[in-house]
Structure formats: C-alpha cells, structure tokens
Design an enzyme around this catalytic site. Structure first.
Site, PDB file in Angstrom:
ATOM      1  N   ALA A   1     129.306 -43.256 104.721  1.00  0.00           N
ATOM      2  CA  ALA A   1     128.905 -44.612 104.375  1.00  0.00           C
ATOM      3  C   ALA A   1     129.420 -44.959 102.989  1.00  0.00           C
ATOM      4  O   ALA A   1     129.259 -44.176 102.043  1.00  0.00           O
ATOM      5  CB  ALA A   1     127.382 -44.762 104.419  1.00  0.00           C
ATOM      6  N   LYS A   2     130.057 -46.116 102.885  1.00  0.00           N
ATOM      7  CA  LYS A   2     130.494 -46.647 101.589  1.00  0.00           C
ATOM      8  C   LYS A   2     129.274 -47.261 100.914  1.00  0.00           C
ATOM      9  O   LYS A   2     128.734 -48.260 101.356  1.00  0.00           O
ATOM     10  CB  LYS A   2     131.581 -47.698 101.791  1.00  0.00           C
ATOM     11  CG  LYS A   2     132.030 -48.410 100.523  1.00  0.00           C
ATOM     12  CD  LYS A   2     133.064 -49.476 100.883  1.00  0.00           C
ATOM     13  CE  LYS A   2     133.500 -50.261  99.647  1.00  0.00           C
ATOM     14  NZ  LYS A   2     132.508 -51.288  99.253  1.00  0.00           N
TER      15      LYS A   2
END
Length: 325
Positions: A174-175
């Site tokens: 996940a960014k």
C-alpha cells in the site's frame, strides 16, 4: 510474474506520463510522447530504481483516454523488458470499469496493478475491502498495490481495513502518505502486506521496524533517481547515518514545493506542479498538463520550479558520488 509482499523492497518509483506539445488541447487525439517515455523509463531503471509505478495522480490516470492509457502501459512494459516489476496505475469510477481497464493493462505487459479506488463518493472501510476483494476474484494471482491517499480518495484506510486487506493474497503493498498512523499500520499488518512510506518518512519508520519497512515510494524518481537509489541502499544496509544524510538532502529539495505546507491545497494542483518540477530538474521533458488540470496559481508556480532545480543539484551530487566511488 507472481509477486508477494516479501518481494517489495527498495525504492518504488512513481513516474509521470510525458505529453506531446499539444497535450493541453481538448482536441488532441493522442497526447502521448512515447520517445520521451522510453527515455524516462531507461533513466530510472538504469539508475537502479527497484519497482516502477505509473498513472497515479500526477501520472494523469484521470486525464488519459483509455487508448492512451493502454498504449502508454505497453510502452513502459516494453522498455522495462522484465528488468524490474512494473505496476500499472488504474482508477475509474466503478468496480467493473476498473476490472476491464486492469485486464487491458495486464495484457499490455504490466506485472501488477497500482489501484486507485472509485472516488465519486467516499467509500466506507467495508466497501474499500470489498472493492479490492472483487478485483482479486476477477483477476486471481494479480498483485495489487493499494493507493491510500486520504485527500484524493476522501478518507484514509483505517487499521481494521488494512488488516482485512492483508488477508487478500493479491494485495501485496500500500502506498501510504505517512502521518501518525504510519507506524501502527505497519505493525498491524506485519509482513502480510508491505506498507510503503514516502521517501522522506522512510528513515524514521525503518529505524523503528527495520524488518517490515523495507521499501518506500517516491514521486520524484523522474527528477533525481540517484539520491533515491542511494537512500534505498543505505536503508537496506541499515546505515542510518548515511540514510539520514541522504534524507536531509532530499528533504531540502522538496521543502519549497508545498506553499504553506497545506497538503490538501497542494493536491488540487499536484499535476501541474509535478510537470514544473520534472521540467526544471531537466532529466525529462514532461510536456504540458492535460485538460482539465491545466491552470495553476502563480503562488505555486515558483515552488514547483524551485523544487525541480533543487532536485537537479542533488542528482548531480549523487551521480558525482557514484563516479567517485
């Protein structure tokens, strides 16, 4: 290419989508600059960027036509030629269109997907999990990187949702935009999902949880890959002093970018600001921004350009260090 969370390590570089000189006109049919795209990808991959992401916010997922999006993805995939993992960005206003577009991008050569959730209405935490679960069911085995941007998507992914996302095998990373939830989100998912801080926050997070925070993202890859690659190497070696030195130089380059430090206000203009900094850094020609995001207040213009000029300075410093070594 089957990718797992343990495979997400090093510097994850997010790149723009270079535009043709007439890319800012509504009447333009094909706004892509493919020769500049090939040049950009060669620069970042040859510099040592570990993973390439495309078509986030300043990568203009929202302004490309479907044909342009697929053609651009194919160009990136052909230029990378399997040397590093490539996650193609995709975001539409509904689940079915996201799946259809995603399948086209995978057919064009992407190894995985960088997923922006629908944003017409704010999604609940349950809906966020169901959205990614639906994508996994539609495309089993295809790795997903979640795009967690509270401003763009009208809310942050909470810890319980992250725990649920980590149970979906296809969701590998996940960014993350950072902030007070970063450390607790990392701890909550453990090694089941790689939480990616922005490069400026990587050092602090990696010091606290070095076995879990083994990768970070940067939107400045096409400005200056050399210092970002050096940062990744220093953190992999747990050379915290050198990582601190590099982080300080990168922070100096970006401190002029956000007028007043207001992330929400900055996000409204992140596409044209991005083009200004890429142009001023001098490694690539990003071209103009595509409509409707073509205007920019003067108060942001100098900050974007100054950021690019500073990245050019830092890039030269670290290229010089590499040559000296």
């Amino acid at each position: 290419m089957r990718i797992h969370p343990a495979d997400i390590n090093g510097m994850v570089g997010i790149v723009p989508t270079p535009a043709s000189p007439d890319g800012d006109k509504w009447s333009t049919v094909d706004s892509l600059n493919l020769p500049e795209t090939e040049k950009m990808i060669r620069i970042v991959v040859d510099a040592g960027i570990d993973i390439v992401l495309t078509n986030g916010t300043f990568g203009e997922c929202a302004t490309l036509t479907a044909d342009e999006h697929i053609t651009f993805t194919a160009c990136v995939a052909q230029t990378i030629a399997g040397r590093v993992p490539f996650f193609a960005g995709v975001g539409t206003l509904n689940t079915r269109d996201t799946i259809t577009r995603s399948k086209a991008l995978l057919a064009a050569g992407a190894d995985g997907l960088f997923i922006g959730r629908p944003m017409w209405l704010a999604m609940t935490q349950q809906q966020i999990v169901e959205f990614h679960r639906d994508l996994a069911e539609a495309m089993p085995g295809v790795p997903q990187i979640v795009y967690d941007n509270p401003v763009a998507f009208k809310g942050k992914i909470d810890q319980d949702a992250y725990i649920a996302l980590a149970k979906i095998p296809e969701v590998v990373a996940a960014k993350h935009v950072g902030g007070p939830a970063l450390d607790s989100d990392v701890a909550a998912v453990g090694d089941s999902l790689r939480i990616l801080p922005v490069n400026d926050h990587w050092l602090d997070a990696a010091r606290k949880q070095p076995d879990l925070v083994t990768a970070a993202w940067s939107g400045h890859t096409a400005c200056a890959p050399a210092p970002l690659v050096a940062l990744a190497k220093a953190i992999a070696a747990r050379d915290w002093d050198d990582a601190a030195r590099i982080t300080a130089r990168c922070s100096w380059a970006t401190e002029a970018m956000m007028v007043g430090g207001d992330l929400a206000a900055f996000m409204n203009y992140s596409i044209p600001i991005g083009h200004l900094r890429f142009a001023a850094a001098g490694l690539i020609d990003p071209g103009p921004t595509r409509p409707p995001y073509t205007s920019l207040p003067d108060s942001y213009r100098e900050g974007g350009t100054e950021t690019g000029r500073r990245w050019a300075v830092v890039q030269r410093e670290f290229v010089g260090e590499t040559v000296a070594a």
